[in-house]
Enzyme design. Structure first.
Site, PDB file in Angstrom:
ATOM      1  N   SER A   1       0.831  -1.214   0.000  1.00 53.12           N
ATOM      2  CA  SER A   1       0.000   0.000   0.000  1.00 53.12           C
ATOM      3  C   SER A   1       0.865   1.265   0.000  1.00 53.12           C
ATOM      4  CB  SER A   1      -0.897  -0.022   1.243  1.00 53.12           C
ATOM      5  OG  SER A   1      -1.308   1.282   1.579  1.00 53.12           O
TER       6      SER A   1
HETATM    7  N1  LIG Z   1      -6.216   8.904   1.996  1.00 54.75           N
HETATM    8  C1  LIG Z   1      -5.921   7.639   2.666  1.00 54.75           C
HETATM    9  C2  LIG Z   1      -6.112   6.497   1.694  1.00 54.75           C
HETATM   10  C3  LIG Z   1      -5.949   5.158   2.362  1.00 54.75           C
HETATM   11  C4  LIG Z   1      -6.435   4.015   1.490  1.00 54.75           C
HETATM   12  O1  LIG Z   1      -7.271   4.205   0.602  1.00 54.75           O
HETATM   13  N2  LIG Z   1      -5.898   2.822   1.771  1.00 54.75           N
HETATM   14  C5  LIG Z   1      -6.348   1.631   1.099  1.00 54.75           C
HETATM   15  C6  LIG Z   1      -5.203   0.666   0.867  1.00 54.75           C
HETATM   16  S1  LIG Z   1      -3.968   1.388  -0.200  1.00 54.75           S
HETATM   17  C7  LIG Z   1      -7.381   0.956   1.991  1.00 54.75           C
HETATM   18  O2  LIG Z   1      -7.251   0.961   3.194  1.00 54.75           O
HETATM   19  N3  LIG Z   1      -8.440   0.361   1.398  1.00 54.75           N
HETATM   20  C8  LIG Z   1      -9.441  -0.320   2.132  1.00 54.75           C
HETATM   21  C9  LIG Z   1     -10.709   0.460   2.301  1.00 54.75           C
HETATM   22  O3  LIG Z   1     -10.763   1.653   1.916  1.00 54.75           O
HETATM   23  O4  LIG Z   1     -11.685  -0.083   2.796  1.00 54.75           O
HETATM   24  C10 LIG Z   1      -4.510   7.665   3.239  1.00 54.75           C
HETATM   25  O5  LIG Z   1      -3.679   8.393   2.686  1.00 54.75           O
HETATM   26  O6  LIG Z   1      -4.263   7.014   4.256  1.00 54.75           O
END
Ligand SMILES: N[C@@H](CCC(=O)N[C@@H](CS)C(=O)NCC(=O)O)C(=O)O
Length: 220
Positions: free
Chosen positions: A12
């Site tokens: 990630s």
């Molecule tokens: N704006 C957030 C984005 C985080 C994000 O979208 N992470 C993804 C993995 S790369 C995630 O957790 N996806 C699972 C979900 O949204 O349920 C950050 O910078 O922390």
């Protein structure tokens, strides 16, 4: 131990921007894997810590912070030295760093997420022209931001480099980063690779992400 725990996965990009910051600050931390495909982030235990169910999530001795951009600002504010350039105190310099952080949060990383979330969760393997153009726009903006400077806001390395580079080093898994069009972006990523902690904090995870998606997606 520092009592700092980072929840995430090394593929990630936003998790890796936090790892870069933790390593730049020489902070010890525990890394706890969250298996998104197994739905661990939607279990009650995780939701109590982060109701938005995203990784990265930081637990600093019982203080929970999520969104990588908020995490990296917090870490430098709490653990950086008073004159730390990673997140400058000077208002104008800080505004420039903030602008790049919001650019990553709202445009660059979203261009990636809008392609890879449908793939990972719904097996959508086609990339529409619009989504591909969003990635290319992102590359183009990075090229412009860099200008003739070594880092994304100028002459010094900041947390904006960590956030934008974690995403930019992953995007070639989706859309090629063409050397003729984006030479400054490529040179900047190569410059960051020279940081002693880069490979462990970002390089290895970015490669894993690129390898995972290789040959899986088709451009429309
Ligand atoms: N704006 C957030 C984005 C985080 C994000 O979208 N992470 C993804 C993995 S790369 C995630 O957790 N996806 C699972 C979900 O949204 O349920 C950050 O910078 O922390």
């Amino acid at each position: 131990m520092s009592g700092i725990v980072l929840y995430g996965l090394d593929i990630s990009p936003p998790v890796r921007s936090c790892q870069l910051t933790l390593r730049a600050l020489k902070l010890e931390y525990e890394f706890k894997e969250v298996d998104l495909l197994a739905g661990e982030h939607r279990k009650e235990e995780f939701l109590q810590k982060n109701p938005q169910h995203t990784i990265p999530l930081l637990d600093d001795n019982g203080v929970f912070i999520w969104d990588s951009h908020a995490i990296v600002c917090y870490l430098v504010g709490k653990y950086g030295s008073p004159d730390d350039d990673l997140y400058p105190k000077d208002l104008v310099k800080r505004a420039h760093v903030d602008q790049r952080l919001y650019f990553d949060a709202s445009a660059l990383f979203m261009a990636l997420r809008n392609i890879c979330a449908p793939y990972f969760y719904n097996n959508v393997t086609e990339i529409s022209r619009e989504k591909a153009d969003n990635v290319r726009d992102g590359y183009g903006h990075l090229e412009t931001f860099l200008g003739d400077k070594p880092y994304i806001t100028g002459d010094t390395l900041t947390i904006a480099d960590f956030c934008c580079a974690a995403t930019a080093s992953s995007l070639p898994a989706l859309i090629p980063l063409e050397a003729e069009k984006y030479p400054k972006v490529i040179a900047w990523l190569e410059r960051l690779q020279e940081l002693p902690y880069y490979e462990e904090a970002n390089g290895a995870g970015a490669k894993k992400y690129v390898d995972l998606l290789k040959g899986q997606l088709t451009l429309l």
